[in-house]
Design a protein around this motif. Sequence first.
Motif, PDB file in Angstrom:
ATOM      1  N   ALA A 124       5.146   3.451  -0.507  1.00 37.23           N
ATOM      2  CA  ALA A 124       5.446   4.874  -0.661  1.00 37.23           C
ATOM      3  C   ALA A 124       4.663   5.667   0.368  1.00 37.23           C
ATOM      4  O   ALA A 124       3.613   5.229   0.855  1.00 37.23           O
ATOM      5  N   ILE A 125       5.181   6.857   0.679  1.00 42.72           N
ATOM      6  CA  ILE A 125       4.559   7.743   1.662  1.00 42.72           C
ATOM      7  C   ILE A 125       4.536   9.154   1.090  1.00 42.72           C
ATOM      8  O   ILE A 125       5.575   9.681   0.676  1.00 42.72           O
ATOM      9  N   SER A 126       3.357   9.766   1.063  1.00 47.36           N
ATOM     10  CA  SER A 126       3.232  11.189   0.752  1.00 47.36           C
ATOM     11  C   SER A 126       2.780  11.884   2.020  1.00 47.36           C
ATOM     12  O   SER A 126       1.713  11.572   2.560  1.00 47.36           O
TER      13      SER A 126
ATOM     14  N   ILE B 152       0.836  -1.197   0.000  1.00 52.63           N
ATOM     15  CA  ILE B 152       0.000   0.000   0.000  1.00 52.63           C
ATOM     16  C   ILE B 152       0.874   1.252   0.000  1.00 52.63           C
ATOM     17  O   ILE B 152       2.058   1.219   0.344  1.00 52.63           O
ATOM     18  N   ASN B 153       0.262   2.358  -0.406  1.00 55.45           N
ATOM     19  CA  ASN B 153       0.854   3.680  -0.260  1.00 55.45           C
ATOM     20  C   ASN B 153       0.151   4.402   0.878  1.00 55.45           C
ATOM     21  O   ASN B 153      -1.058   4.214   1.083  1.00 55.45           O
TER      22      ASN B 153
ATOM     23  N   PRO C 104      10.394   2.417   1.651  1.00 55.32           N
ATOM     24  CA  PRO C 104       9.308   3.132   0.973  1.00 55.32           C
ATOM     25  C   PRO C 104       9.780   4.450   0.375  1.00 55.32           C
ATOM     26  O   PRO C 104      10.628   5.140   0.941  1.00 55.32           O
ATOM     27  N   ARG C 105       9.238   4.796  -0.770  1.00 55.12           N
ATOM     28  CA  ARG C 105       9.515   6.087  -1.398  1.00 55.12           C
ATOM     29  C   ARG C 105       8.827   7.179  -0.582  1.00 55.12           C
ATOM     30  O   ARG C 105       7.655   7.055  -0.229  1.00 55.12           O
TER      31      ARG C 105
ATOM     32  N   PHE D 220      -1.131  12.732  -6.125  1.00 57.37           N
ATOM     33  CA  PHE D 220      -0.630  12.448  -7.475  1.00 57.37           C
ATOM     34  C   PHE D 220       0.777  11.861  -7.514  1.00 57.37           C
ATOM     35  O   PHE D 220       1.081  11.092  -8.437  1.00 57.37           O
ATOM     36  N   PRO D 221       1.680  12.150  -6.546  1.00 48.63           N
ATOM     37  CA  PRO D 221       2.989  11.480  -6.619  1.00 48.63           C
ATOM     38  C   PRO D 221       2.907   9.967  -6.410  1.00 48.63           C
ATOM     39  O   PRO D 221       3.878   9.255  -6.683  1.00 48.63           O
ATOM     40  N   LEU D 222       1.756   9.499  -5.936  1.00 45.88           N
ATOM     41  CA  LEU D 222       1.585   8.069  -5.665  1.00 45.88           C
ATOM     42  C   LEU D 222       0.961   7.318  -6.834  1.00 45.88           C
ATOM     43  O   LEU D 222       0.647   6.138  -6.719  1.00 45.88           O
TER      44      LEU D 222
END
Length: 338
Positions: free
Chosen positions: A36-38, A5-6, A146-147, A205-207
């Motif tokens: 990933a993490i925003s 998951i993000n 994670p990104r 949107f980066p995800l």
Amino acid sequence: MTKRINLALQGGGAHGAFTWGVLDRLLEDDGIEIAAISGTSAGALNGAALKAGLIDGGAAAARASLDKLWSDIGALTDLRMAAWMQPLVPGMQAAMQIAQSMAPVSVQGLAAQVYSPYAWGPAWQNPLEPIVRRLDFTKVCHSAGPRLVVSATNVETGRIRVFSGDEIGPEVLMASACLPSVFQTVQIGGKSYWDGGYSGNPALFPLYEPDLPDDILIVSINPQERAGVPMTPLDIQNRINEISFNAVLIGELRAVNFVRRLIRQGRMERGQMKNVLIHLIANDELMTDLSASTKLLPSPALFQRLKAAGRASAEDFLTAHRDKLNKEASLDLSALFG
């Protein structure tokens, strides 16, 4: 089977301790992989501490890293003042509480409208600076794990700036959390930045990158709805911030819903655009019950209450929706937008 998951982590000052609890519970589930993490504002701080811990020693180290972050923030007692001012805070808070109880208007609300962090001149220091500088940015920016992306708002253009990889440093985290009525502007590369919440809280949107999973789990700490009309200056300003900080996220969710509808109706080929699966963890009842001032006046007792609520909300989410991860959305966007 491992669920990838993000995470999309909202900002909201000291109320970000709720996200601490959510992450603490998610990290106990070894069947969930964070791809990933925003993060924005407090969400960016949580994301950086999470990433550094995962690189340092996996889930256990990540939980310890988050514990340390919120212990350090709790020691500040007031997010508006530098470390050298903190010993004065208890007396100032007591005086404000007495004045508040005797006044017919919100003393703190009026102060919020006339206070400027620039009034301190060169004596002002960002109270978060020593905390973020204690993070190991070789781990925060590491290519493994994670990104991580962090958002801030360009003061002059009003547009979002998304920082990633080696771009992320202490200044970026302070910029992402720079509420302009509380903190002085943060300079990065000759440009001025304010809180990322104004342009993306958090940015989704980066995800959407093809190599990332379709699932985005939003951890929300700004309530969408709040019953009644705010009357005091502080409550009015707080509701304005909640609405503005949610506006961009709602716009992104509308776009996700639109694309999903086109795919579902066969009007867009599958694979042409990402079929994003949205999930949400929130506790609006708690967040609407808390006063606006607690976003800036943190306390260890409040943090423990928020952490416990975050863990409970994450537990409820996993019980109800864990099987939907990587298969279907658990947040009904069609119902959300009518």
